[in-house]
Each structure stands twice: as C-alpha cells, then as structure tokens.
Design an enzyme around this catalytic site. Sequence first.
Site, PDB file in Angstrom:
ATOM      1  N   PRO A 220       0.808  -1.216   0.000  1.00  0.00           N
ATOM      2  CA  PRO A 220       0.000   0.000   0.000  1.00  0.00           C
ATOM      3  C   PRO A 220       0.844   1.270   0.000  1.00  0.00           C
ATOM      4  O   PRO A 220       0.412   2.303  -0.498  1.00  0.00           O
ATOM      5  CB  PRO A 220      -0.810  -0.120   1.295  1.00  0.00           C
ATOM      6  CG  PRO A 220      -0.888  -1.583   1.570  1.00  0.00           C
ATOM      7  CD  PRO A 220       0.439  -2.120   1.102  1.00  0.00           C
TER       8      PRO A 220
ATOM      9  N   HIS B 297      -4.306  12.952   0.313  1.00  0.00           N
ATOM     10  CA  HIS B 297      -3.652  12.645  -0.954  1.00  0.00           C
ATOM     11  C   HIS B 297      -4.059  13.645  -2.028  1.00  0.00           C
ATOM     12  O   HIS B 297      -5.015  14.410  -1.861  1.00  0.00           O
ATOM     13  CB  HIS B 297      -4.008  11.229  -1.423  1.00  0.00           C
ATOM     14  CG  HIS B 297      -3.286  10.152  -0.697  1.00  0.00           C
ATOM     15  ND1 HIS B 297      -3.669   9.698   0.555  1.00  0.00           N
ATOM     16  CD2 HIS B 297      -2.187   9.428  -1.030  1.00  0.00           C
ATOM     17  CE1 HIS B 297      -2.838   8.741   0.951  1.00  0.00           C
ATOM     18  NE2 HIS B 297      -1.936   8.558   0.000  1.00  0.00           N
TER      19      HIS B 297
ATOM     20  N   LYS C  68      -6.173  10.743  -6.938  1.00  0.00           N
ATOM     21  CA  LYS C  68      -6.179   9.385  -6.373  1.00  0.00           C
ATOM     22  C   LYS C  68      -7.577   8.793  -6.495  1.00  0.00           C
ATOM     23  O   LYS C  68      -8.573   9.467  -6.200  1.00  0.00           O
ATOM     24  CB  LYS C  68      -5.732   9.421  -4.912  1.00  0.00           C
ATOM     25  CG  LYS C  68      -5.604   8.031  -4.281  1.00  0.00           C
ATOM     26  CD  LYS C  68      -4.922   8.103  -2.935  1.00  0.00           C
ATOM     27  CE  LYS C  68      -4.821   6.736  -2.283  1.00  0.00           C
ATOM     28  NZ  LYS C  68      -4.031   5.790  -3.088  1.00  0.00           N
TER      29      LYS C  68
END
Length: 266
Positions: free
Chosen positions: A126, A155, A159
């Site tokens: 991840p 993020h 994403k």
Amino acid sequence: MATIKVTIAGPRGRMGSEAVKMVESTEGLKLISVLDNKNNGKSLSELEGFAGIDVPVFSDINECFQADSPDVLIDLTTPETGYIHTKTALEQGVRPVVGTTGFSNEQLQELTDLAKEKQLGCIIAPNFAVGAVLMMKFSQMAAKYFEDVEIIELHHDQKLDAPSGTAVKTAEMIASQRKPKVQGHPGEKETLEGARGADYDGMHIHSVRLPGLIAHQQVMFGADGQTLTIKHDSYNRASFMSGVKVCVETVMNLDTLVYGLENILD
C-alpha cells in the site's frame, strides 16, 4: 547476484516515471520493457521525458511477456488494471511488485492462492515509503496503550481509491492490538452524512483529496489528558523508490504473496 530483468507498467504516470529512473540507475536491475496503454510498438525513448531509454513499449501484457520474459513486473497503474496485470504475471511465471491499492479482499485472496500455487513471490505494498511503514508500525505499538484512535489520510485529488490502502493497512495493524470499540458519544448523530468518516472496527478514517498534496497520513490517539499523533509526509514520489528497490530485490527470494512493505523489512 544475477541481473534482475524488469518490466514497468504505467511508465508515463508520476510513480511510473520515477520507477523508470530508479531501475535505470540501480546496479543489478535492468529495464527491458514497459507496458503502456497508448504507445504500443514504440520505443520508450520516443516518449517525452525518456530520452535515451531504448526499450520496447507494449500495450498487451501477454505479448510483452512472450517477447521479453522479465523476472519482475513493477505495476503502478490502477486497481482494475493492476489486478489483471498481477494475475497474468503470476500465471506466466513473472514476479509482481505492485504499488496499486484498492484491491478487494476477494482479489487479494485469489492472488495469494495463485502465488502459492505457482510458488512465486509477489509483493503488494500500500505504501513504498519506509517512513510510512514505520508510522504504521509505531501506530500498532501505540494501540496497546490507547484504545481511541482516528486516522486522517491526505492525498492528491487524482487518487482513485478512498480511504487509501495505507490507511486501511494502518487500521488493520491497529485492530490486531486493540479491542473493537465504538468511539465518541453513544448518542452522537451525523447532521451531514459522512461527517465522522469511514468506520473500521470502531475507528474512524477520514480522507482528504486536494491538489498540491502527495501522500500524507496522521494517526491520532486520545486518552484522558493527552493525545499522541504519529505523522508521515511524502513530499515527492522519489520518496517511494527505496521501497520499490527493496521489493524488487526481495521478491526474487519469495515463493508466496506478501502484503505490506513492513513484512519484508528487518
């Protein structure tokens, strides 16, 4: 040590382009081909930003593997494409190193079973940043002493999955040390749906998506009279490449699937 032949999926992406630089500059690794959905039949050197890197570009993964027989596939694409690439690689005897998150539990189990059947190493991480792995490990340690915790992950706005794979993995690691607990006031009520974030085992996970961010996470623990915040920030994608390098070298000595960089670090 013999040279490890590498194929990279997603070279035009921000992570993929960093991976190309890393492989090209690392002794013992050799980039032999790339997978790209638009530029089949070209040389990578013809694409912007890759001058002098003369390796073939394929759009079909089966054609790529049949032509070049890589040892390792680095996949930095999307969950849908990454799953197909990982499964195909294992079926064809290629060891995947995957930085794509968003796989379902069912997909992860299928890939785990396939890696075991083929006796091939596969690493799905991840997060490739060593600092992020330490953040997760430290959070797991803290969970023995703090039962109330919330995770905030931030993020860039491109994403695709939320919460991030890092946040979910962090929650899993914390849950291994913490008894399930519903946090907050027993009668709390969301006046706007989703205000308290996602729920994992009673913990809350909050996802922020904004331009200008790369990858950031903080884990906040609370107890009477004190809080503990464990935080990690990646300010550029080069921060992930040391972890990618370790995974490429390590996967050659594995015969099963490993999920999470923390499981291969000393």
